[in-house]
Design an enzyme around this catalytic site. Structure first.
Site, PDB file in Angstrom:
ATOM      1  N   ASP A  10       0.613  -1.072  -0.161  1.00 22.46           N
ATOM      2  CA  ASP A  10       0.032   0.489   0.056  1.00 22.46           C
ATOM      3  C   ASP A  10       1.120   1.400   0.248  1.00 22.46           C
ATOM      4  OD1 ASP A  10      -2.172   1.636   0.487  1.00 22.46           O
ATOM      5  OD2 ASP A  10      -1.591   2.114   2.716  1.00 22.46           O
TER       6      ASP A  10
HETATM    7 MG   LIG Z   1      -2.700   3.206   3.200  1.00 28.57          MG
END
Ligand SMILES: [Mg+2]
Length: 240
Positions: A10
């Site tokens: 991420d």
């Molecule tokens: Mg994040």
């Protein structure tokens, strides 16, 4: 920890310090238009934006609705006569300029590269903003690429996002893929739906156990696990 061939990472609050970039970009965009960059005005923006992103994560609205309406709603609430959609573009231009890595991010990515693990950024967001920040961060030197929901045509936690990303990444066996992120709703829930292992970054370390395969407080801690428990040997260091 087993050997992974591919690690999906991420971006925001995992590799990149989004909160710091966001603060800088909001300040620049607000001040450019003579608006306050603090107090109730700033707090109201965060309430509106967080609410919209939460609805997006639940699949209730499209990402476009966030970018099209967050400043429109803010200006309307304060009786400000400015074009909120145009302002959003100004804000995104500023946001694209500010890239700060999270502590330990560069070292983590460098170590994985030395181990021969393929790494990709897998992020929800706006492609031009995320790609610009990725390049400016210097992380692109260590990674194979970046996938942004806007271009993929689906976002975390949708299984379709992971199906498309992993196809582009050469269809590695799902058992050999790890998703790392700070959001249980997007990163962990999505990874579980895609049938891959997950690692949740929980800086506070106070939440109940969830669906994640691993849980760490930082990328530095995860790097140590890779070095000491992954069977890669401990002769690999952070230095090139
Ligand atoms: Mg994040």
């Amino acid at each position: 920890m087993k050997r992974y061939e591919v690690v999906l990472l991420d971006a925001d609050q995992t590799l990149l310090d989004f909160r710091r970039s966001e603060a800088d970009a909001l300040q620049a965009a607000f001040e450019q238009n003579g608006l306050p960059a603090d107090g109730e005005f700033l707090a109201a923006y965060h309430r509106i934006n967080d609410g919209l992103w939460a609805r997006d994560n639940r699949g209730e609205i499209a990402q476009r609705e966030i970018t099209d309406t967050r400043f429109v709603r803010l200006f309307s609430a304060f009786g400000i006569d400015l074009d909120g959609r145009a302002f959003n573009d100004v804000y995104l231009d500023h946001l694209s300029r500010f890239a700060y890595t999270m502590p330990g991010a560069i070292e983590f990515c460098r170590t994985l590269r030395e181990m021969g693990v393929r790494q990709y950024v897998a992020t929800n967001g706006i492609a031009r903003v995320q790609k610009s920040r990725y390049k400016r961060s210097g992380l692109d030197a260590y990674m194979q690429g970046i996938f942004v929901s806007e271009e993929v045509g689906a976002g975390k936690p949708d299984k379709l996002f992971f199906d498309r990303v992993l196809h582009e990444a050469g269809d590695p066996p799902r058992k050999k893929v790890l998703m790392v992120g700070d959001s249980r709703a997007a990163d962990i829930a999505g990874g579980v739906r895609a049938g891959i292992d997950t690692c949740w970054i929980d800086p506070d370390g106070t939440a109940e156990n969830g669906a994640e395969t691993y849980r760490v407080r930082s990328l530095a801690q995860l790097r140590t696990i890779f070095l000491t428990e992954a069977g890669y040997g401990t002769d690999i260091t952070a230095n090139p």
